[in-house]
Design an enzyme around this catalytic site. Structure first.
Site, mmCIF file in Angstrom:
data_model
loop_
_atom_site.group_PDB
_atom_site.id
_atom_site.type_symbol
_atom_site.label_atom_id
_atom_site.label_comp_id
_atom_site.label_asym_id
_atom_site.label_seq_id
_atom_site.Cartn_x
_atom_site.Cartn_y
_atom_site.Cartn_z
ATOM 1 N N ASP A 18 0.514 -1.218 -0.071
ATOM 2 C CA ASP A 18 -0.004 -0.076 -0.284
ATOM 3 C C ASP A 18 1.039 1.371 0.122
ATOM 4 O O ASP A 18 2.211 1.531 0.922
ATOM 5 C CB ASP A 18 -0.960 -0.086 1.416
ATOM 6 C CG ASP A 18 -1.914 1.013 1.677
ATOM 7 O OD1 ASP A 18 -2.480 1.034 -0.254
ATOM 8 O OD2 ASP A 18 -2.911 1.012 2.428
ATOM 9 N N ASN A 66 -10.704 -2.441 -5.670
ATOM 10 C CA ASN A 66 -10.343 -1.516 -5.964
ATOM 11 C C ASN A 66 -10.420 -1.012 -7.442
ATOM 12 O O ASN A 66 -10.124 0.004 -8.034
ATOM 13 C CB ASN A 66 -8.698 -1.767 -6.754
ATOM 14 C CG ASN A 66 -8.099 -1.895 -5.535
ATOM 15 O OD1 ASN A 66 -6.649 -2.574 -4.920
ATOM 16 N ND2 ASN A 66 -7.826 -1.086 -4.749
HETATM 17 C C1 IPE Z 1 -5.761 -2.854 -0.578
HETATM 18 O O1 IPE Z 1 -5.316 -1.482 -0.828
HETATM 19 C C2 IPE Z 1 -5.570 -3.194 -1.430
HETATM 20 C C3 IPE Z 1 -3.810 -3.325 -1.924
HETATM 21 C C4 IPE Z 1 -2.677 -3.311 -1.903
HETATM 22 C C5 IPE Z 1 -4.554 -3.596 -3.523
HETATM 23 P P1 IPE Z 1 -6.286 -0.284 -1.101
HETATM 24 O O2 IPE Z 1 -5.518 1.030 -1.087
HETATM 25 O O3 IPE Z 1 -6.996 -0.193 -1.839
HETATM 26 O O4 IPE Z 1 -7.234 -0.398 0.596
HETATM 27 P P2 IPE Z 1 -8.087 0.911 1.341
HETATM 28 O O5 IPE Z 1 -9.331 1.093 0.499
HETATM 29 O O6 IPE Z 1 -7.707 2.273 1.007
HETATM 30 O O7 IPE Z 1 -8.155 -0.066 2.923
HETATM 31 C C1 IPE Z 2 -1.593 0.400 -3.098
HETATM 32 O O1 IPE Z 2 -1.243 1.351 -3.346
HETATM 33 C C2 IPE Z 2 -1.675 -0.666 -4.401
HETATM 34 C C3 IPE Z 2 -3.412 -0.829 -4.809
HETATM 35 C C4 IPE Z 2 -3.723 -0.705 -4.114
HETATM 36 C C5 IPE Z 2 -3.492 -1.222 -6.122
HETATM 37 P P1 IPE Z 2 -2.632 2.164 -3.817
HETATM 38 O O2 IPE Z 2 -2.962 3.574 -4.771
HETATM 39 O O3 IPE Z 2 -3.835 2.144 -2.715
HETATM 40 O O4 IPE Z 2 -1.818 3.726 -2.792
HETATM 41 P P2 IPE Z 2 -2.128 4.928 -1.468
HETATM 42 O O5 IPE Z 2 -3.074 4.067 -0.347
HETATM 43 O O6 IPE Z 2 -3.117 5.460 -2.488
HETATM 44 O O7 IPE Z 2 -1.151 5.518 -1.225
HETATM 45 MG MG MG Z 3 -4.006 2.632 -0.496
#
Ligand code: IPE
Ligand code: IPE
Ligand code: MG
Length: 246
Positions: A18, A66
């Protein structure tokens, strides 16, 4: 060098990768640049885990939720995924890595699914680390599909409800062929599970790193693993019971 006891590594390490978007936004870059940098981190961490001798590595790459992100980001992520999988197969073969995917694969674009299947097929005979990507994965959705399948098996006579136990239930999950994670790392300072492996994490040790995924390094991984090695996993027993058993 890394201060790790290679005899006491987690058999199965799971990572919620993340913070790609925030890493980019803090640098006035587009979110997708963060995802691209995140792929670099995946390469480094996969290689390091395989070198250390971790048997199972599971990476949360794209959640069922996502899909709700802006279409442009979803599209870019799918393109990046396909590119990564296609580019990495040869390295997986060299490193004796077996590729695996959990999640609702039907929801992936057909070209991504083809790349996934090709990587699974080509690495099927590899005997080293099992690298599992969670794609379009949601744990509640996984549990529901397991319940639906069990109901079908019960009505067709293939499953006796009285024989249903934890082991049998687990066999209906996407993770039927992999043990439960021993250790879970989430990067970027968020302290939640976000619908990842809800059943399987029942007794997993949890670790939260403040570092965003694009900057998560070998050293960060080693620090996390050292922390894991300092923990006592009691599984409901007392500490004294564990000392006596050893
Ligand atoms: C969780 O991350 C999913 C992945 C790392 C692929 P998100 O960034 O989508 O999680 P939330 O929605 O902030 O909890
Ligand atoms: C994790 O990084 C990757 C995916 C969930 C695909 P994020 O895209 O969630 O990054 P933040 O949480 O917005 O910084
Ligand atoms: Mg995230």
């Amino acid at each position: 060098m890394h201060g790790l006891d290679t005899e006491k590594l987690p058999r199965h390490l799971a990572i919620i990768m993340d913070g790609n978007g925030r890493w980019a936004q803090e640098r006035m870059l587009k979110r997708i640049i963060g995802h691209q940098r995140g792929v670099e981190t995946v390469r480094v961490i996969v290689e390091e885990c395989s070198k250390l001798g971790i048997r199972y590595l599971t990476l949360f790459a794209f959640s069922a939720e996502n899909w709700l992100r802006p279409k442009t980001e979803v599209k870019a992520l799918m393109a990046l995924l396909k590119k990564y999988i296609k580019a990495e197969v040869s390295r997986m073969l060299t490193n004796n890595i077996r590729f695996n995917v959990i999640g609702n694969r039907d929801e992936l674009p057909p070209d991504v699914n083809d790349a996934v299947q090709d990587a699974i097929d080509r690495t099927a005979a590899k005997t080293g680390m099992v690298l599992t990507l969670a794609l379009s994965y949601g744990a509640r959705q996984e549990i529901i599909q397991a319940a639906v399948q069990m109901a079908a098996d019960i009505s067709s006579g293939g499953l006796n409800p009285a024989a249903l136990d934890e082991k049998r239930f687990s066999s209906y999950l996407f993770t039927s062929s992999i043990p439960d994670p021993d250790f879970l790392i989430r990067t970027s300072g968020e302290m939640r599970i976000s619908n990842f492996l809800l059943w399987q994490l029942a007794y997993t040790e949890l670790y939260f790193s403040n570092v965003n995924w694009p900057e998560f390094s070998r050293n960060e991984l080693h620090a996390a693993l050292r922390d894991y090695q300092s923990r006592e996993r009691r599984f409901g027993r007392t500490s004294a019971q564990l000392q006596n058993r050893s």
